[in-house]
Design a protein around this motif. Sequence first.
Motif, mmCIF file in Angstrom:
data_model
loop_
_atom_site.group_PDB
_atom_site.id
_atom_site.type_symbol
_atom_site.label_atom_id
_atom_site.label_comp_id
_atom_site.label_asym_id
_atom_site.label_seq_id
_atom_site.Cartn_x
_atom_site.Cartn_y
_atom_site.Cartn_z
ATOM 1 N N ARG A 3 0.833 -1.185 0.000
ATOM 2 C CA ARG A 3 0.000 0.000 0.000
ATOM 3 C C ARG A 3 0.871 1.240 0.000
ATOM 4 N NH1 ARG A 3 -4.684 0.863 4.424
ATOM 5 N NH2 ARG A 3 -5.506 -0.935 3.238
ATOM 6 N N LEU A 4 0.545 2.186 -0.865
ATOM 7 C CA LEU A 4 1.200 3.479 -0.927
ATOM 8 C C LEU A 4 0.135 4.546 -0.721
ATOM 9 C CD1 LEU A 4 3.444 2.984 -4.103
ATOM 10 C CD2 LEU A 4 4.026 2.504 -1.723
ATOM 11 N N VAL A 5 0.338 5.413 0.255
ATOM 12 C CA VAL A 5 -0.634 6.439 0.583
ATOM 13 C C VAL A 5 0.027 7.803 0.492
ATOM 14 C CG1 VAL A 5 -2.260 7.319 2.284
ATOM 15 C CG2 VAL A 5 -1.875 4.859 2.087
ATOM 16 N N GLU A 6 -0.443 8.619 -0.450
ATOM 17 C CA GLU A 6 0.081 9.967 -0.623
ATOM 18 C C GLU A 6 -0.706 10.961 0.220
ATOM 19 O OE1 GLU A 6 0.255 8.212 -4.954
ATOM 20 O OE2 GLU A 6 -1.164 8.194 -3.284
ATOM 21 N N GLY A 15 4.184 30.441 -7.080
ATOM 22 C CA GLY A 15 5.288 30.892 -6.259
ATOM 23 C C GLY A 15 5.325 30.269 -4.882
ATOM 24 N N GLY A 16 4.261 29.581 -4.500
ATOM 25 C CA GLY A 16 4.185 28.953 -3.202
ATOM 26 C C GLY A 16 4.850 27.591 -3.170
ATOM 27 N N SER A 17 4.703 26.913 -2.026
ATOM 28 C CA SER A 17 5.354 25.631 -1.808
ATOM 29 C C SER A 17 4.385 24.606 -1.246
ATOM 30 C CB SER A 17 6.528 25.779 -0.832
ATOM 31 O OG SER A 17 7.517 26.657 -1.331
ATOM 32 N N LEU A 18 4.667 23.338 -1.522
ATOM 33 C CA LEU A 18 3.965 22.211 -0.940
ATOM 34 C C LEU A 18 4.963 21.095 -0.688
ATOM 35 C CD1 LEU A 18 0.686 21.854 -3.069
ATOM 36 C CD2 LEU A 18 0.812 22.514 -0.656
ATOM 37 N N ARG A 19 4.679 20.265 0.310
ATOM 38 C CA ARG A 19 5.468 19.070 0.556
ATOM 39 C C ARG A 19 4.552 17.850 0.493
ATOM 40 N NH1 ARG A 19 10.374 17.789 3.181
ATOM 41 N NH2 ARG A 19 10.592 19.950 3.921
ATOM 42 N N LEU A 20 4.831 16.966 -0.446
ATOM 43 C CA LEU A 20 4.082 15.733 -0.578
ATOM 44 C C LEU A 20 4.777 14.613 0.184
ATOM 45 C CD1 LEU A 20 3.218 15.755 -4.399
ATOM 46 C CD2 LEU A 20 2.014 16.865 -2.504
ATOM 47 N N SER A 21 3.971 13.720 0.756
ATOM 48 C CA SER A 21 4.492 12.568 1.468
ATOM 49 C C SER A 21 3.867 11.299 0.911
ATOM 50 C CB SER A 21 4.195 12.663 2.969
ATOM 51 O OG SER A 21 4.795 13.799 3.539
ATOM 52 N N CYS A 22 4.628 10.214 0.957
ATOM 53 C CA CYS A 22 4.143 8.900 0.549
ATOM 54 C C CYS A 22 4.591 7.886 1.578
ATOM 55 C CB CYS A 22 4.684 8.536 -0.831
ATOM 56 S SG CYS A 22 4.311 6.843 -1.358
ATOM 57 N N ASN A 73 14.333 5.858 5.170
ATOM 58 C CA ASN A 73 14.330 4.417 4.925
ATOM 59 C C ASN A 73 13.615 3.628 6.015
ATOM 60 O OD1 ASN A 73 15.707 4.498 2.464
ATOM 61 N ND2 ASN A 73 17.709 4.448 3.456
ATOM 62 N N ALA A 74 13.853 3.986 7.269
ATOM 63 C CA ALA A 74 13.272 3.233 8.372
ATOM 64 C C ALA A 74 11.751 3.238 8.335
ATOM 65 C CB ALA A 74 13.773 3.785 9.699
ATOM 66 N N ASN A 75 11.179 4.331 7.877
ATOM 67 C CA ASN A 75 9.724 4.463 7.832
ATOM 68 C C ASN A 75 9.145 4.198 6.452
ATOM 69 O OD1 ASN A 75 9.550 5.212 10.584
ATOM 70 N ND2 ASN A 75 10.051 7.333 10.057
ATOM 71 N N LYS A 76 10.017 3.919 5.485
ATOM 72 C CA LYS A 76 9.599 3.739 4.096
ATOM 73 C C LYS A 76 8.697 4.883 3.658
ATOM 74 C CE LYS A 76 10.060 -1.298 3.998
ATOM 75 N NZ LYS A 76 10.547 -1.449 5.390
ATOM 76 N N THR A 77 9.157 6.081 3.915
ATOM 77 C CA THR A 77 8.415 7.284 3.601
ATOM 78 C C THR A 77 9.180 8.108 2.576
ATOM 79 O OG1 THR A 77 7.445 7.339 5.819
ATOM 80 C CG2 THR A 77 7.349 9.361 4.519
ATOM 81 N N LEU A 78 8.464 8.553 1.571
ATOM 82 C CA LEU A 78 9.027 9.342 0.487
ATOM 83 C C LEU A 78 8.453 10.754 0.539
ATOM 84 C CD1 LEU A 78 10.755 9.177 -2.200
ATOM 85 C CD2 LEU A 78 8.561 8.759 -3.345
ATOM 86 N N TYR A 79 9.293 11.749 0.264
ATOM 87 C CA TYR A 79 8.869 13.136 0.273
ATOM 88 C C TYR A 79 9.184 13.801 -1.055
ATOM 89 C CZ TYR A 79 8.881 12.433 5.335
ATOM 90 O OH TYR A 79 8.663 11.956 6.613
ATOM 91 N N LEU A 80 8.393 14.798 -1.378
ATOM 92 C CA LEU A 80 8.675 15.675 -2.503
ATOM 93 C C LEU A 80 8.419 17.105 -2.051
ATOM 94 C CD1 LEU A 80 9.481 15.797 -5.540
ATOM 95 C CD2 LEU A 80 7.031 15.957 -6.036
ATOM 96 N N GLN A 81 9.491 17.860 -1.867
ATOM 97 C CA GLN A 81 9.385 19.271 -1.546
ATOM 98 C C GLN A 81 9.290 20.057 -2.835
ATOM 99 O OE1 GLN A 81 9.231 20.912 1.540
ATOM 100 N NE2 GLN A 81 8.759 22.663 0.231
ATOM 101 N N MET A 82 8.216 20.814 -2.992
ATOM 102 C CA MET A 82 7.964 21.558 -4.210
ATOM 103 C C MET A 82 7.954 23.044 -3.883
ATOM 104 S SD MET A 82 5.019 19.196 -6.015
ATOM 105 C CE MET A 82 3.793 19.639 -4.779
ATOM 106 N N GLN A 107 -2.683 6.083 -5.027
ATOM 107 C CA GLN A 107 -3.908 6.552 -5.669
ATOM 108 C C GLN A 107 -3.791 7.978 -6.196
ATOM 109 O OE1 GLN A 107 -6.727 4.622 -6.274
ATOM 110 N NE2 GLN A 107 -5.213 3.058 -5.694
ATOM 111 N N GLY A 108 -2.764 8.692 -5.782
ATOM 112 C CA GLY A 108 -2.538 10.038 -6.265
ATOM 113 C C GLY A 108 -3.078 11.102 -5.329
ATOM 114 N N THR A 109 -2.476 12.271 -5.408
ATOM 115 C CA THR A 109 -2.935 13.427 -4.654
ATOM 116 C C THR A 109 -2.936 14.640 -5.583
ATOM 117 O OG1 THR A 109 -2.584 14.754 -2.645
ATOM 118 C CG2 THR A 109 -0.608 13.977 -3.788
#
Length: 115
Positions: A3-6, A15-22, A73-82, A107-109
């Motif tokens: 399972r992957l949950v975004e 011009g703003g910012s968002l941080r995505l997590s998976c 790695n320990a949490n198997k969590t991926l981030y995308l800083q935008m 499923q996408g965000t």
Amino acid sequence: QVRLVESGGGLVQAGGSLRLSCAASGRIFPINSMGWYRQAPGKQRGLVATITSGNSTNYAGSVKGRFTISRVNANKTLYLQMNSLKPEDTAIYYCNVVSNWVHYWGQGTQVTVSS
């Protein structure tokens, strides 16, 4: 079951910012790579950024210098800083994990950038 949950998508002004997590769970060992892909209306899904098990990164030219991919790695969590978001970044963003050379998708965000 893999399972992957975004999370972290939303509406932001240009011009703003968002941080995505998976957050990844299930039988996903070994992990070969993790990444983010996006699909804008009327367009095909395309690569945004990837990070390998060796911690090397790769970015699409359109986001290089603005987006940063990282993982815990320990949490198997991926981030995308935008940062410095543009209306052209508006898309559904998908998390991808390659485990034992099998691809898994979230499923996408939705990310919407207003002008």
